[in-house]
Design a protein around this motif. Structure first.
Motif, PDB file in Angstrom:
ATOM      1  N   ARG A  73       0.833  -1.202   0.000  1.00  0.00           N
ATOM      2  CA  ARG A  73       0.000   0.000   0.000  1.00  0.00           C
ATOM      3  C   ARG A  73       0.868   1.254   0.000  1.00  0.00           C
ATOM      4  O   ARG A  73       1.993   1.234   0.503  1.00  0.00           O
ATOM      5  N   PRO A  74       0.343   2.345  -0.524  1.00  0.00           N
ATOM      6  CA  PRO A  74       1.111   3.601  -0.495  1.00  0.00           C
ATOM      7  C   PRO A  74       1.024   4.263   0.885  1.00  0.00           C
ATOM      8  O   PRO A  74       0.030   4.108   1.608  1.00  0.00           O
ATOM      9  N   ALA A  75       2.063   4.984   1.213  1.00  0.00           N
ATOM     10  CA  ALA A  75       2.048   5.818   2.416  1.00  0.00           C
ATOM     11  C   ALA A  75       1.424   7.169   2.049  1.00  0.00           C
ATOM     12  O   ALA A  75       1.915   7.867   1.162  1.00  0.00           O
ATOM     13  N   ARG A  76       0.329   7.533   2.720  1.00  0.00           N
ATOM     14  CA  ARG A  76      -0.417   8.742   2.360  1.00  0.00           C
ATOM     15  C   ARG A  76      -0.340   9.772   3.486  1.00  0.00           C
ATOM     16  O   ARG A  76      -0.313   9.429   4.667  1.00  0.00           O
ATOM     17  N   LEU A  77      -0.364  11.025   3.076  1.00  0.00           N
ATOM     18  CA  LEU A  77      -0.459  12.153   4.010  1.00  0.00           C
ATOM     19  C   LEU A  77      -1.735  12.912   3.694  1.00  0.00           C
ATOM     20  O   LEU A  77      -1.872  13.492   2.606  1.00  0.00           O
ATOM     21  N   ARG A  78      -2.691  12.900   4.637  1.00  0.00           N
ATOM     22  CA  ARG A  78      -3.930  13.629   4.447  1.00  0.00           C
ATOM     23  C   ARG A  78      -3.689  15.119   4.691  1.00  0.00           C
ATOM     24  O   ARG A  78      -3.094  15.503   5.702  1.00  0.00           O
ATOM     25  N   LEU A  79      -4.172  15.952   3.763  1.00  0.00           N
ATOM     26  CA  LEU A  79      -3.947  17.400   3.832  1.00  0.00           C
ATOM     27  C   LEU A  79      -5.307  18.098   3.967  1.00  0.00           C
ATOM     28  O   LEU A  79      -5.888  18.589   3.007  1.00  0.00           O
ATOM     29  N   GLY A  80      -5.813  18.108   5.175  1.00  0.00           N
ATOM     30  CA  GLY A  80      -7.080  18.785   5.451  1.00  0.00           C
ATOM     31  C   GLY A  80      -6.866  20.214   5.918  1.00  0.00           C
ATOM     32  O   GLY A  80      -5.734  20.707   6.052  1.00  0.00           O
ATOM     33  N   ARG A  81      -7.977  20.909   6.210  1.00  0.00           N
ATOM     34  CA  ARG A  81      -7.903  22.327   6.625  1.00  0.00           C
ATOM     35  C   ARG A  81      -7.730  22.399   8.144  1.00  0.00           C
ATOM     36  O   ARG A  81      -8.584  22.895   8.889  1.00  0.00           O
ATOM     37  N   MET A  82      -6.578  21.870   8.587  1.00  0.00           N
ATOM     38  CA  MET A  82      -6.231  21.873   9.998  1.00  0.00           C
ATOM     39  C   MET A  82      -4.824  22.426  10.153  1.00  0.00           C
ATOM     40  O   MET A  82      -3.999  22.290   9.234  1.00  0.00           O
ATOM     41  N   PRO A  83      -4.511  23.029  11.287  1.00  0.00           N
ATOM     42  CA  PRO A  83      -3.163  23.580  11.492  1.00  0.00           C
ATOM     43  C   PRO A  83      -2.101  22.484  11.380  1.00  0.00           C
ATOM     44  O   PRO A  83      -2.303  21.348  11.799  1.00  0.00           O
ATOM     45  N   GLY A  84      -0.977  22.843  10.799  1.00  0.00           N
ATOM     46  CA  GLY A  84       0.146  21.915  10.714  1.00  0.00           C
ATOM     47  C   GLY A  84       0.116  20.951   9.562  1.00  0.00           C
ATOM     48  O   GLY A  84       1.019  20.118   9.430  1.00  0.00           O
TER      49      GLY A  84
END
Length: 845
Positions: A648-659
């Motif tokens: 599986r791929p390693a994913r980074l979720r980019l939501g509208r949250m600080p940091g």
């Protein structure tokens, strides 16, 4: 007179008919029971002697015209006798010296009779004169010593030439000439016993017979052929104790494989003693009664010497391995694994196959042997035997090799051969530096074990056989996990070794009843003794250490291509010596694998191959607009491949949250560019987005230019117009920064503001900093916090340098290595995970 003649004719006719019927019956029985070699040999041996005597009696009874009348009957009976002799004395045991050549018995075959001459009949050509020896009798010879020595030489050559090298051990007692008459046999290194040592020899033979008779199962010891060339002094000086020992050998030796060839010494009357009385050219023996045997001339001395030298060379080289095809069943995939996975891995000294009883009773196996002893070959042999018996619905294989090699690559499709072994689900090669993959496989097996346990509780089943009976529509194959050099996975003082050892022990204790089996191979069990108690099934290869207890020395004496199979945790009494085939011929293996591959069931998926030396490429699905995001979901940047079973791929979720920003840390330019490119391309594939590419490192310009050319909407900035005061976009905005630490103090405030407030406005920074201190400087210096960096990927940065970015003191345990990165997302991870950056910017991608 006429009535008398008619009665005589009738009597002779009856005798010939009985003899012919006996021969035919024995031939039919021999043909029908061909597989039962020992039983057949006994029947043929008895029939041979019986028919010869009946033919002789018929000849003596018949007279003149009666003899001529029934000549054709005698010729036919003699033909049957010749057939019996051929069956009972095959190859080197019965061939005339002019065409003689050594021959080996078929697997499972037993010794027959040995030729010493011919028996002449007027009605037909001469028939071979045969006597019993191995597994049948002792031979007592009387007559002129010089002629007896020639007969003994011929018998030894036939006995040795019709068995495998090493199957017969020769001992000679010769007080007069110290074995000189048997000098041509010197290359075989016979044991020579001189004057005064007869008592010691007899005692040793009696002890050997007792030891063999106490062993369970069929005899595996070689035959002991003892030649006693006694003189008058020997017979006169024998004590009562020595005579008693000799009588014990006569009574009990044949059953234990100990046989005497005696000249000049009386033997007690016993059914096992075949007495041969020899004159200058003729011999008479017990089994053939009054029939005279015309002795063969002695074998040529040069032929004896040449044979013994060749046999000695073969013995030193060790026996040739069995064939891999010998392990194949009559029909592929016909066996059920409901109760276990028994499969042969080779043959023993008599040619019978030796099965390894992997299953409920012996759930796991431990293989031991130093480097070069054949552990990998044994694994290939075992897997080949399993794969021909149990289909993909019955067996699932998970294979790991912690050596620096590709031994398991043959089971997966490759550029030269598209076939794969249908039972293989996973194969890991070149993983000596990727223990995380071994840990991932153990986690997968532990989850499968939990699933089966829950299913068993639902159906009231405690074993795999009960579960399959209660849930016939379920898919419950037996799982076999093979880990070569497994000690590399659990030795060490880190979290990976600790968790792997715990999982291995749990699977070893609970996996057997649920059909999850382990085959672990190691050169030594030192450091893994806690697991050894879970493995009563042991297989020791030559020179293996600590796999068997210290008092079991079998592994120290076996030659190449042999192994000790033990099902009692190494107890010496449970040893079985097995001769292994050579699975190294890739052509033979490829032929077998293609046969299995072509028979694979519909829907059989090819195995997952993890190669620690291979760099995965960014999948095509992440390079082009393939789908849009579901409402309410956050875009996910793909950073690399996780080291797990499913790739599986390693994913980074980019939501509208600080940091929700990413920092790529390290000095490896190519890998840093690949991480940023994979993230950008995967984000672009998820829907409309705006990209700003800032490249401040000349060595990264080529990679940045390629990325800009591939992205649908992208702005380009370099050191001449760098800015972080970027306009707001109506779609997600991603700022890709190459070497952001080169922006300098003039841009730190605007960069810091973008990192702090950008995620709330759907603007995220994915930047590359070449060192952690430079990132700290851009964030505000020594006292600055790292809250604006919610995730990071470390390349060639030691774990201790990552302490400021890690929530626990001391930093993560991380030793950088090529093409590996440490990924940490503080909103997801408790501890970082190792990932493999995708290959994106090379010329062929």
């Amino acid at each position: 007179m006429g009535s008398h003649r008619n009665a005589l004719v009738a009597a002779v006719r009856q005798e010939l008919a009985e003899a012919r019927g006996t021969a035919r019956a024995v031939l039919a029985a021999a043909e029908t029971a061909r597989g039962e070699a020992q039983h057949r040999k006994g029947l043929v041996r008895e029939a041979y002697a019986t028919c010869l005597n009946q033919l002789a009696a018929a000849r003596e009874t018949a007279r003149d015209d009666i003899q001529r009348r029934y000549r054709s009957e005698a010729v036919r009976l003699a033909g049957h006798l010749r057939g019996l002799a051929t069956v009972s004395a095959t190859g080197a045991a019965g061939a005339p010296w002019r065409v003689w050549a050594p021959s080996e018995p078929e697997p499972g075959g037993r010794p027959g009779l040995l030729r010493i001459g011919t028996i002449a009949f007027e009605e037909t050509a001469a028939l071979p004169g045969l006597v019993p020896l191995l597994d049948a009798a002792h031979l007592h010879l009387a007559g002129p010593p010089a002629v007896l020595d020639q007969v003994i030489t011929g018998l030894l050559l036939r006995a040795l030439g019709s068995t495998r090298p090493g199957d017969v051990r020769l001992t000679v007692y010769d007080p007069e000439q110290l074995g000189g008459i048997l000098a041509p046999f010197a290359p075989l290194s016979p044991s020579l016993v001189g004057p005064g040592a007869l008592g010691s020899l007899l005692d040793e033979l009696v002890e050997h017979i007792c030891r063999v008779n106490e062993m369970p199962g069929p005899r595996t010891e070689p035959w002991r052929l003892v030649v006693l060339l006694a003189d008058r002094a020997t017979a006169a000086e024998m004590t009562a104790v020595q005579r008693a020992q000799l009588d014990r050998i006569v009574r009990n030796g044949v059953a234990a494989g100990v046989h005497l060839l005696v000249r000049g010494l009386d033997l007690e009357e016993h059914a096992s003693v075949e007495r041969i009385v020899v004159s200058e050219r003729t011999a008479y023996c017990d089994s053939l009664g009054p029939l005279a045997i015309t002795l063969d001339p002695p074998p040529p001395a040069d032929r004896v010497a040449a044979f013994c030298k060749a046999a000695a060379d073969r013995l030193r080289a060790g026996p040739a391995p069995a064939k891999l095809s010998d392990l194949e069943p009559p029909k592929f995939w016909a066996a059920s694994s409901a109760y276990g996975l028994p499969a042969p891995i080779g043959d023993c000294t008599d040619g019978t196959m030796v099965e390894v009883p992997l299953g409920d009773e012996f759930p796991h196996a431990l293989i031991g042997g130093p480097s070069g002893s054949g552990k990998t070959n044994l694994i290939h042999v075992w897997l080949g035997s399993l794969a021909t018996r149990y289909g993909p619905e019955e067996l699932a294989l998970y294979l790991l090799d912690f050596k620096e090699g590709v031994s398991f690559a043959r089971y997966a499709p490759g550029s030269r051969d598209p076939s794969w072994l249908p039972q293989v689900r996973l194969a890991g090669i070149n993983i000596n530096a990727d223990r995380e993959f071994g840990l991932a496989m153990l986690r997968h097996l532990a989850e499968e074990l939990r699933t089966r346990s829950l299913a068993g509780k639902r159906h009231g089943a405690g074993t795999l056989a009960e579960l399959r009976a209660a849930d016939p529509d379920g898919h419950w194959p037996r799982i076999v996990a093979v880990v070569d050099e497994f000690q590399a996975l659990i030795t060490g003082r880190d979290a990976v070794a600790e968790e792997a050892a715990g999982l291995l022990e749990d699977i070893a204790r609970r996996g057997g009843p649920q059909g999850v089996h382990l085959i672990l191979a190691s050169p030594d069990t030192i450091g893994v003794q806690s697991l050894a108690g879970c493995f009563p099934l042991r297989i020791a290869l030559p020179k293996a250490r600590r796999i068997l207890p210290d008092d079991n020395l079998a592994a120290a004496v076996i030659p190449r291509y042999h192994a000790v199979v033990n099902t009692a945790s190494g107890a010496a009494g449970a040893n079985r010596i097995v001769r292994l085939p050579d699975a190294g011929d890739r052509t033979v293996w490829r032929t077998l694998q293609r046969r299995l591959w072509r028979s694979r069931p519909v829907g059989c998926e090819e195995p997952r191959l993890f190669d620690g030396n291979a760099v995965p490429r960014l999948p095509a699905a992440y390079r082009a607009a393939a789908s849009t995001l579901e409402p309410g979901s956050s875009p996910g940047a793909v950073l690399g491949e996780r080291i797990d079973v499913a790739a599986r791929p390693a994913r980074l979720r980019l939501g509208r949250m600080p940091g929700r920003n990413l920092a790529v840390l390290g000095a490896r330019t190519d890998e840093a560019c690949d991480v940023l490119s994979a993230a950008a391309l995967s984000l672009a594939a998820q829907g409309p987005a705006h990209f700003s590419v800032i490249c401040l490192a000349p060595e990264a310009e080529r990679a940045a230019a390629r990325l800009v050319a591939e992205l649908p909407v992208a702005d380009w900035y370099d050191s001449s117009d760098v800015t972080f005061d970027l306009p707001a976009a109506e779609v997600p905005h991603y700022v890709l920064g190459y070497a952001l630490d080169a922006a300098g103090p003039a841009h730190r405030e605007s960069l810091r503001a973008l990192l702090d407030t950008g995620p709330e406005r759907r603007t995220h920074v994915l930047g590359w900093w070449r060192t952690v201190p430079r990132l700290r400087d851009d964030l505000g210096g020594l006292n600055a916090g790292f809250d604006a960096i919610g995730a990071w990927v470390a390349l060639d940065v030691p774990g201790a340098d990552l302490t400021p970015l890690y929530p626990q003191p001391g930093g993560p345990v991380w030793y950088p290595r090529a093409r590996r990165a440490l990924f940490f997302d503080r909103s997801v991870h408790r501890t970082p995970e190792v990932i493999i950056p995708y290959e994106v910017n090379s010329d062929h991608t």
